[in-house]
Structures are given as structure tokens and as C-alpha cells.
Design a protein around this motif. Structure first.
Motif, mmCIF file in Angstrom:
data_model
loop_
_atom_site.group_PDB
_atom_site.id
_atom_site.type_symbol
_atom_site.label_atom_id
_atom_site.label_comp_id
_atom_site.label_asym_id
_atom_site.label_seq_id
_atom_site.Cartn_x
_atom_site.Cartn_y
_atom_site.Cartn_z
ATOM 1 N N UNK A 172 0.835 -1.206 0.000
ATOM 2 C CA UNK A 172 0.000 0.000 0.000
ATOM 3 C C UNK A 172 0.868 1.254 0.000
ATOM 4 N N UNK A 173 1.932 1.256 0.785
ATOM 5 C CA UNK A 173 2.819 2.427 0.846
ATOM 6 C C UNK A 173 3.420 2.723 -0.521
ATOM 7 N N UNK A 174 3.835 1.681 -1.224
ATOM 8 C CA UNK A 174 4.398 1.862 -2.570
ATOM 9 C C UNK A 174 3.333 2.381 -3.526
ATOM 10 N N UNK A 175 2.112 1.886 -3.374
ATOM 11 C CA UNK A 175 0.998 2.345 -4.210
ATOM 12 C C UNK A 175 0.750 3.833 -4.002
ATOM 13 N N UNK A 176 0.735 4.269 -2.759
ATOM 14 C CA UNK A 176 0.478 5.678 -2.451
ATOM 15 C C UNK A 176 1.516 6.571 -3.123
ATOM 16 N N UNK A 177 2.776 6.166 -3.113
ATOM 17 C CA UNK A 177 3.825 6.953 -3.757
ATOM 18 C C UNK A 177 3.581 7.066 -5.261
ATOM 19 N N UNK A 178 3.174 5.955 -5.885
ATOM 20 C CA UNK A 178 2.912 5.985 -7.326
ATOM 21 C C UNK A 178 1.712 6.872 -7.644
ATOM 22 N N UNK A 179 0.679 6.784 -6.801
ATOM 23 C CA UNK A 179 -0.533 7.574 -7.037
ATOM 24 C C UNK A 179 -0.271 9.063 -6.848
ATOM 25 N N UNK A 180 0.507 9.399 -5.848
ATOM 26 C CA UNK A 180 0.830 10.811 -5.616
ATOM 27 C C UNK A 180 1.578 11.395 -6.806
ATOM 28 N N UNK A 181 2.394 10.571 -7.460
ATOM 29 C CA UNK A 181 3.116 11.028 -8.647
ATOM 30 C C UNK A 181 2.145 11.343 -9.784
ATOM 31 N N UNK A 182 0.950 10.722 -9.733
ATOM 32 C CA UNK A 182 -0.096 10.989 -10.722
ATOM 33 C C UNK A 182 -1.017 12.129 -10.283
ATOM 34 N N UNK A 183 -0.800 12.642 -9.084
ATOM 35 C CA UNK A 183 -1.653 13.700 -8.576
ATOM 36 C C UNK A 183 -2.879 13.194 -7.844
#
Length: 217
Positions: A11-22
Motif C-alpha cells: 500500500x505504501x508503494x501504491x500511495x507513492x505511485x498515485x501521488x506522482x499521478x496527482x
């Protein structure tokens, strides 16, 4: 690594990827965090639960990569108190996440195997706001009233207006449209009075919708 730790790190890795997408909607990300992705993935694919890869599930269906699923829900913009219709239950992951935000979710699928599995997952998570039903959703769900949001996970050749008729004014639906024989894009239709505003979103992996209930699976 324990299953719980793998969930946390995934989940933590997912959040980082999503934040990069805004994408940083706290309510949505909290709902995703509270919905263990590994519960919706076949055991042999557990290590890929939080990856962006598509994962095969029962009945020849598939589970979208988690990035795609959350991106879709980000654009759906579900809010507390809303009623949501999902056509194409699949594993039940998107319905479960929506069910942590919306007041009520009706999710339908043509495969009995998928709806029974999804129902067991909702019960395991105590998600009473999600109603899972085996039904043919290819022509909408007449008799179920209107919805604030509708999401469809099987593609059409043109925007299905019979779904739009089941939206409240101000409501919106997201559905994939075939743009060629092998490609489709997610499109959002927002209803304002008797008018509809169309917006193209992003490419999608979905296949054309199939009518009628499955006779065996």
C-alpha cells in the motif's frame, strides 16, 4: 515477510505511485488501505496484489492492476451518502472500496461463481453497504431506482444512454468505449438536467460487454 507487512508495504508503494499521478484523496486512499487487496487476489498471485499488472481470476475474468482501479475510483468521485451501481463485479475489490465511502453499492455480474466469491469477501470484511447480485447488467438495472454514480467494467461500442437514464441530475457514470477492434477508453458522462457532458479519461483494458447470465459458471 508476514502477510500483514506485505500489505502495508504494498500500500505504501501504491500511495507513492498515485501521488506522482496527482491522486491524493484521503477518503479514497483510506478506503483502499482498509480493503486488503490480497483478499481479492488468487493465492498464487498474492505477491502481485499491489502491482500494476492485470491478474486473471475465475470465469475467464481478470482483476485490473491496483493503480488502474484506484485511478478509476479517483475519477468516479464517490462521496458519502451516495448510491452507486457497478456493472461487472469481478473480484469485488472496487465495490468493497466504494462501499467504505458510499451509503449503498449495488454490484452485479453475469457469473454466479464471481458473485458468490465476492459476497463471501464482503461478509469477511463486514461490508453491509455492498449488495452483490447475479444479474444481466447489459441493459442497465431497471427497477432499482436512480444512482449518484454508475461504473461499468465492460466495454460498449457507444455510450449506453439507458444507464444515463438511471442517474440523478448531477450524477455521473464511467464506462469503457471501444475505440477500435482491440482498444477502448474510459469515458465519463455527467448528467445536468436532461443534458450530458462527455469527457474522455484514459485507455482501459476491458473487453466488450456480454449480455445474459452465464449458464454454467
Amino acid at each position: 515477510m508476514t502477510a500483514k507487512l506485505a500489505e502495508k508495504e504494498g500500500f505504501a508503494a501504491l500511495v507513492l505511485r498515485l501521488r506522482a499521478e496527482g491522486i491524493s484523496d484521503i477518503d479514497l486512499l483510506t478506503a483502499v488501505e482498509q480493503t486488503p487487496r490480497s483478499l481479492f487476489v488468487p493465492p498464487q498471485f498474492a505477491e502481485n496484489a499491489y502491482s500494476s499488472r492485470t491478474i486473471p481470476i475465475e470465469c475467464g475474468a481478470f482483476l485490473e492492476g491496483v493503480d488502474f482501479a484506484v485511478r478509476l475510483l479517483h475519477h468516479l468521485k464517490v462521496r458519502p451518502g451516495q448510491r452507486v451501481l457497478e456493472i461487472g463485479t469481478g473480484s469485488g475489490f472496487t465495490a468493497a472500496v466504494i462501499g467504505r465511502i458510499a451509503e449503498r453499492v449495488l454490484t452485479v455480474d453475469r457469473y454466479k461463481t464471481l458473485t458468490l466469491s465476492a459476497q463471501r469477501r464482503m461478509e469477511a470484511l463486514s461490508l453491509r453497504s455492498v449488495i452483490v447480485r447475479q444479474a444481466d447488467g447489459s441493459n442497465g438495472m431497471q427497477g432499482e431506482g436512480t444512482f449518484d454514480r454508475i461504473v461499468v467494467t465492460a466495454a460498449f461500442n457507444s455510450m449506453p444512454r439507458f444507464y444515463a437514464d438511471q442517474l440523478v441530475s448531477g450524477g455521473s457514470m464511467i464506462a469503457p468505449l471501444m475505440t477500435s477492434e482491440n482498444e477502448c477508453r474510459m469515458v465519463r458522462l455527467t448528467k445536468t438536467g436532461s443534458r450530458f457532458e462527455r469527457e474522455e479519461l484514459f485507455d482501459a483494458p476491458y473487453l466488450p460487454i456480454v449480455p445474459r447470465l452465464a449458464s454454467q459458471l
